[in-house]
Design an enzyme around this catalytic site. Sequence first.
Site, PDB file in Angstrom:
ATOM      1  N   SER A 139      28.861  41.100  36.686  1.00 39.49           N
ATOM      2  CA  SER A 139      28.546  41.331  38.050  1.00 39.49           C
ATOM      3  C   SER A 139      27.174  42.370  38.151  1.00 39.49           C
ATOM      4  O   SER A 139      27.067  43.032  37.277  1.00 39.49           O
ATOM      5  CB  SER A 139      29.749  41.707  38.918  1.00 39.49           C
ATOM      6  N   TYR A 152      36.676  48.404  40.190  1.00 44.21           N
ATOM      7  CA  TYR A 152      35.959  47.130  39.822  1.00 44.21           C
ATOM      8  C   TYR A 152      34.630  47.367  39.018  1.00 44.21           C
ATOM      9  O   TYR A 152      34.599  46.655  37.909  1.00 44.21           O
ATOM     10  CB  TYR A 152      35.566  46.388  40.995  1.00 44.21           C
TER      11      TYR A 152
HETATM   12  N1  NAP Z   1      32.091  36.455  44.262  1.00 44.46           N
HETATM   13  C1  NAP Z   1      31.117  37.259  44.196  1.00 44.46           C
HETATM   14  O1  NAP Z   1      30.769  37.918  45.090  1.00 44.46           O
HETATM   15  C2  NAP Z   1      31.069  37.821  42.693  1.00 44.46           C
HETATM   16  C3  NAP Z   1      30.045  38.516  42.359  1.00 44.46           C
HETATM   17  C4  NAP Z   1      29.454  38.941  41.104  1.00 44.46           C
HETATM   18  C5  NAP Z   1      30.580  38.672  40.002  1.00 44.46           C
HETATM   19  N2  NAP Z   1      31.645  37.796  40.474  1.00 44.46           N
HETATM   20  C6  NAP Z   1      32.626  37.509  39.098  1.00 44.46           C
HETATM   21  O2  NAP Z   1      32.453  36.116  39.089  1.00 44.46           O
HETATM   22  C7  NAP Z   1      33.649  35.555  38.627  1.00 44.46           C
HETATM   23  C8  NAP Z   1      34.448  34.710  39.490  1.00 44.46           C
HETATM   24  O3  NAP Z   1      34.344  34.906  40.841  1.00 44.46           O
HETATM   25  P1  NAP Z   1      34.654  34.011  42.071  1.00 44.46           P
HETATM   26  O4  NAP Z   1      33.804  34.574  43.176  1.00 44.46           O
HETATM   27  O5  NAP Z   1      34.370  32.574  41.893  1.00 44.46           O
HETATM   28  O6  NAP Z   1      36.151  34.280  42.305  1.00 44.46           O
HETATM   29  P2  NAP Z   1      37.323  33.600  42.678  1.00 44.46           P
HETATM   30  O7  NAP Z   1      36.986  32.336  43.527  1.00 44.46           O
HETATM   31  O8  NAP Z   1      38.251  34.554  43.270  1.00 44.46           O
HETATM   32  O9  NAP Z   1      37.955  32.849  41.489  1.00 44.46           O
HETATM   33  C9  NAP Z   1      38.661  33.787  40.612  1.00 44.46           C
HETATM   34  C10 NAP Z   1      39.219  32.527  39.270  1.00 44.46           C
HETATM   35  O10 NAP Z   1      39.878  33.431  38.545  1.00 44.46           O
HETATM   36  C11 NAP Z   1      41.194  32.920  38.222  1.00 44.46           C
HETATM   37  N3  NAP Z   1      42.171  33.588  37.945  1.00 44.46           N
HETATM   38  C12 NAP Z   1      42.304  34.863  38.569  1.00 44.46           C
HETATM   39  N4  NAP Z   1      43.557  35.661  37.761  1.00 44.46           N
HETATM   40  C13 NAP Z   1      43.545  34.966  36.602  1.00 44.46           C
HETATM   41  C14 NAP Z   1      44.841  35.221  35.683  1.00 44.46           C
HETATM   42  N5  NAP Z   1      45.468  36.208  35.374  1.00 44.46           N
HETATM   43  N6  NAP Z   1      44.427  34.136  34.461  1.00 44.46           N
HETATM   44  C15 NAP Z   1      43.715  33.145  34.656  1.00 44.46           C
HETATM   45  N7  NAP Z   1      42.934  32.946  35.660  1.00 44.46           N
HETATM   46  C16 NAP Z   1      42.787  33.886  36.612  1.00 44.46           C
HETATM   47  C17 NAP Z   1      41.318  32.387  39.513  1.00 44.46           C
HETATM   48  O11 NAP Z   1      42.364  31.286  39.479  1.00 44.46           O
HETATM   49  P3  NAP Z   1      43.985  31.220  39.574  1.00 44.46           P
HETATM   50  O12 NAP Z   1      44.134  32.062  40.769  1.00 44.46           O
HETATM   51  O13 NAP Z   1      44.329  29.914  39.870  1.00 44.46           O
HETATM   52  O14 NAP Z   1      44.420  31.919  38.140  1.00 44.46           O
HETATM   53  C18 NAP Z   1      40.039  31.865  39.964  1.00 44.46           C
HETATM   54  O15 NAP Z   1      39.751  30.493  39.555  1.00 44.46           O
HETATM   55  C19 NAP Z   1      34.594  36.731  38.417  1.00 44.46           C
HETATM   56  O16 NAP Z   1      34.701  37.132  36.978  1.00 44.46           O
HETATM   57  C20 NAP Z   1      34.003  37.885  39.369  1.00 44.46           C
HETATM   58  O17 NAP Z   1      34.141  39.158  38.961  1.00 44.46           O
HETATM   59  C21 NAP Z   1      31.939  37.341  41.641  1.00 44.46           C
END
Ligand code: NAP
Length: 254
Positions: A139, A152
């Site tokens: 991120s 975070y």
């Molecule tokens: N959205 C943003 O603004 C943003 C910005 C920068 C970086 N990121 C990073 O990008 C990545 C994806 O983000 P996103 O926005 O797509 O988030 P999201 O929609 O909340 O997805 C998170 C995913 O992680 C899985 N997960 C959560 N806890 C878990 C566990 N204990 N074991 C296995 N899987 C788990 C969730 O699935 P289940 O609940 O089904 O397990 C879900 O598929 C993350 O690493 C986040 O930090 C996001």
Amino acid sequence: MTASTDRPRRALVTGASSGIGAATVRRLRADGWDVVATARRADRLAALARETGADTVVADLTRDADVAALVAHVRDTGGLDAVVNNAGGALGQDTVEHGDIEQWRSMYELNVLGTLRVVQGVLPLLRERGAGDVVVVTSTAAHGAYPGGAGYTGAKHAERMLATTLRWELVGEPIRVVEIAPGAVATEEFSLVRFGGDAERAAQVYEGYQPLVADDVADTIAWSLSRPPHVNVDLLVVRPRAQANNTTIARTGV
Ligand SMILES: NC(=O)c1ccc[n+]([C@@H]2O[C@H](COP(=O)([O-])OP(=O)(O)OC[C@H]3O[C@@H](n4cnc5c(N)ncnc54)[C@H](OP(=O)(O)O)[C@@H]3O)[C@@H](O)[C@H]2O)c1
């Protein structure tokens, strides 16, 4: 990395049940990859499997036994050319003074130790192939601070150090380590999870500007994986045009 055989390349994508992970599965499948998609929610993975033809494994990456079973499944069903360590997320936005120890622990457990478990498990599989790619979705929070963000940003900085150090440790081997660092991405769950289901607060994160969407990030992942074998995209930072840094967003309505 480009394989020397004609068989499709095979990727493991974590956090595949929503957001960036699900978009990455769709994109890699469209690009001809075989994909193993993993997350905790079986119903969402089943729907993604029906839609894309991806293989799926239910696993909680904070559990050693789940990751061991996931890796065994990948090994026994065709091996691996690339892993996309995408599972992760934020919990809360409290100041350091009021930070919740359990939320900090959970963020470290998933973003850092979850990625560590998966990387440790799949490296032997990548070596068996003679080449491979390790993508780590960190991120812009891995590259700077913001008030209320230390739980975070601390976890994401640690995840970034995992990726950087791994790249240095593997130099000389045909394994690439790619860090993708997105700014604000409007996924359906990231901010909802962060703010404990408070939809109004979650929506405010993306108000007044055009954030990235999951496909934008999936695009950078697919692009990085499709570079020629001698090219390592060390770090790709991708933000909305309206976002200058973690705290400066031009909420001007465009
Ligand atoms: N959205 C943003 O603004 C943003 C910005 C920068 C970086 N990121 C990073 O990008 C990545 C994806 O983000 P996103 O926005 O797509 O988030 P999201 O929609 O909340 O997805 C998170 C995913 O992680 C899985 N997960 C959560 N806890 C878990 C566990 N204990 N074991 C296995 N899987 C788990 C969730 O699935 P289940 O609940 O089904 O397990 C879900 O598929 C993350 O690493 C986040 O930090 C996001």
